[in-house]
Scaffold this motif. Sequence first.
Motif, PDB file in Angstrom:
ATOM      1  N   PRO A  54      45.980  42.375  36.716  1.00 60.54           N
ATOM      2  CA  PRO A  54      47.030  42.251  35.691  1.00 60.54           C
ATOM      3  C   PRO A  54      46.544  41.564  34.423  1.00 60.54           C
ATOM      4  O   PRO A  54      46.990  41.905  33.315  1.00 60.54           O
ATOM      5  N   SER A  55      45.615  40.616  34.581  1.00 57.70           N
ATOM      6  CA  SER A  55      45.097  39.908  33.401  1.00 57.70           C
ATOM      7  C   SER A  55      44.273  40.841  32.514  1.00 57.70           C
ATOM      8  O   SER A  55      44.355  40.770  31.283  1.00 57.70           O
ATOM      9  N   ALA A  58      46.557  42.969  30.712  1.00 54.68           N
ATOM     10  CA  ALA A  58      47.376  42.177  29.784  1.00 54.68           C
ATOM     11  C   ALA A  58      46.731  42.060  28.410  1.00 54.68           C
ATOM     12  O   ALA A  58      47.427  41.821  27.413  1.00 54.68           O
ATOM     13  N   SER A  62      49.914  43.022  26.929  1.00 50.80           N
ATOM     14  CA  SER A  62      50.463  41.685  27.139  1.00 50.80           C
ATOM     15  C   SER A  62      50.794  41.490  28.614  1.00 50.80           C
ATOM     16  O   SER A  62      50.671  42.418  29.418  1.00 50.80           O
ATOM     17  N   PHE A  63      51.207  40.287  28.970  1.00 55.21           N
ATOM     18  CA  PHE A  63      51.490  39.975  30.372  1.00 55.21           C
ATOM     19  C   PHE A  63      52.884  40.498  30.697  1.00 55.21           C
ATOM     20  O   PHE A  63      53.863  39.749  30.785  1.00 55.21           O
ATOM     21  N   HIS A  68      51.379  45.094  34.875  1.00 55.64           N
ATOM     22  CA  HIS A  68      51.358  44.943  36.329  1.00 55.64           C
ATOM     23  C   HIS A  68      51.454  46.299  37.036  1.00 55.64           C
ATOM     24  O   HIS A  68      50.843  46.490  38.102  1.00 55.64           O
ATOM     25  N   ILE A 154      53.624  31.432  31.179  1.00 61.44           N
ATOM     26  CA  ILE A 154      52.805  32.650  31.147  1.00 61.44           C
ATOM     27  C   ILE A 154      53.686  33.878  31.300  1.00 61.44           C
ATOM     28  O   ILE A 154      53.515  34.886  30.609  1.00 61.44           O
ATOM     29  N   LYS A 158      54.477  35.959  27.632  1.00 60.91           N
ATOM     30  CA  LYS A 158      53.782  37.246  27.741  1.00 60.91           C
ATOM     31  C   LYS A 158      52.578  37.366  26.820  1.00 60.91           C
ATOM     32  O   LYS A 158      51.926  38.408  26.758  1.00 60.91           O
ATOM     33  N   PHE A 160      48.801  36.932  25.779  1.00 65.39           N
ATOM     34  CA  PHE A 160      47.600  36.847  26.602  1.00 65.39           C
ATOM     35  C   PHE A 160      46.354  36.939  25.727  1.00 65.39           C
ATOM     36  O   PHE A 160      46.270  37.843  24.889  1.00 65.39           O
ATOM     37  N   SER A 180      48.517  32.221  37.144  1.00 66.11           N
ATOM     38  CA  SER A 180      48.999  33.554  36.756  1.00 66.11           C
ATOM     39  C   SER A 180      49.350  34.403  37.971  1.00 66.11           C
ATOM     40  O   SER A 180      50.185  35.308  37.882  1.00 66.11           O
ATOM     41  N   SER A 183      52.726  33.603  38.313  1.00 66.35           N
ATOM     42  CA  SER A 183      53.449  34.144  37.155  1.00 66.35           C
ATOM     43  C   SER A 183      53.770  35.616  37.359  1.00 66.35           C
ATOM     44  O   SER A 183      54.832  36.093  36.944  1.00 66.35           O
ATOM     45  N   SER A 184      52.849  36.347  37.988  1.00 68.28           N
ATOM     46  CA  SER A 184      53.097  37.766  38.251  1.00 68.28           C
ATOM     47  C   SER A 184      54.312  37.951  39.143  1.00 68.28           C
ATOM     48  O   SER A 184      55.169  38.811  38.884  1.00 68.28           O
TER      49      SER A 184
END
Length: 348
Positions: A54-55, A58, A62-63, A68, A154, A158, A160, A180, A183-184
């Motif tokens: 996801p990072s 991102a 973005s997050f 995701h 985080i 959103k 990143f 994170s 955070s997900s």
Amino acid sequence: MGGNFLGGAVALLYFLMFQLCGVTLAACFLNKERRYTQMILGSAAGSVLLMWLPSLWAFLFSFSITAHVLALISLLLLTVGAVFLKRPKLLPNDFPGKHKAFCRAERTLLLPLGLWLLFVFLVLHSFRYQNGEIWSSQCTYGDMSMHLGFITSIADQKTFPPMYSILPGVKLSYPFLSDSISSSLYLLGAPLRFAYVLPMLFAGAQVFFGAHLFWQRWLRDKAKTALAEILFFLNGGFGFAYFFPNLQNGTDNFTRIFTSFYETPTNLVDQNIRWVNVIVDMLIPQRATLFGWAVLFPLLYVLYRAVYEHCERYFIIAGIFAGGLVMIHTHSFLAFGLICGVWLCFAL
């Protein structure tokens, strides 16, 4: 605290999908390992993938939920491709018979299991909600507030790489992937406590069982392995002796361990006892340490197999996940580098 039952269910399925794919990938690329070894290493791999995929997306989206979803699609494509190419044997034959034999042969796993159950108990009792507030235990005082702030900020901002929630406009200078991962789950709708605790419980299992795998392979002796686990995880000295005098006059001297602030056997400042217990003072409050060790011990097992047992293809696996360790826990990456340097000298 955000989240609801449906959001928690979605977050749980998302998390378990990464765990399942991690174990499947371990079965593909570590096919000569025993089944329970594949599960431990695969679980650690699943957590690393949930922190990194996801990072990586991102940076482009973005997050966000989009990042995701793309991370999950990437994971599924990677797993399906590995299964198609490697065709692993995912289901063992004669499971009941092998299960009984495994339980007889691997009784030493009861020790890391006991340590993990103790860890689970302490994590679940390390903080609670009361009157709309979050109350922490003394070992998580300060640390928990910081990590909860990282987790929520985080997911909410959103941006990143993420900004530091206390200093807007300043990038977060911390190995934030250990937060994170929660955070997900929080972004997907999980309640904050659920998002905070669930990855920690899996990471704790990866630490204790990963350490068991490494020490058992390295020491080649069950008794030495058990002693190493006890000395490492149940450390802290003999400060508890100060809490037993005067018990005949009442239990106040003993019960202050549980009721007073930082009156514990490992933190008796008046007696100049300043030990640190690995579980209580490091793994529970310091999430970066917890998730770093969850990767470090399985990595040491894989690297040991590569260096001393000549499994050359394990070098590639170790290199990939060692590279991912930098933003999970920088100190674990440094420790891994030092160990690599020592083993390199022995190899030369």
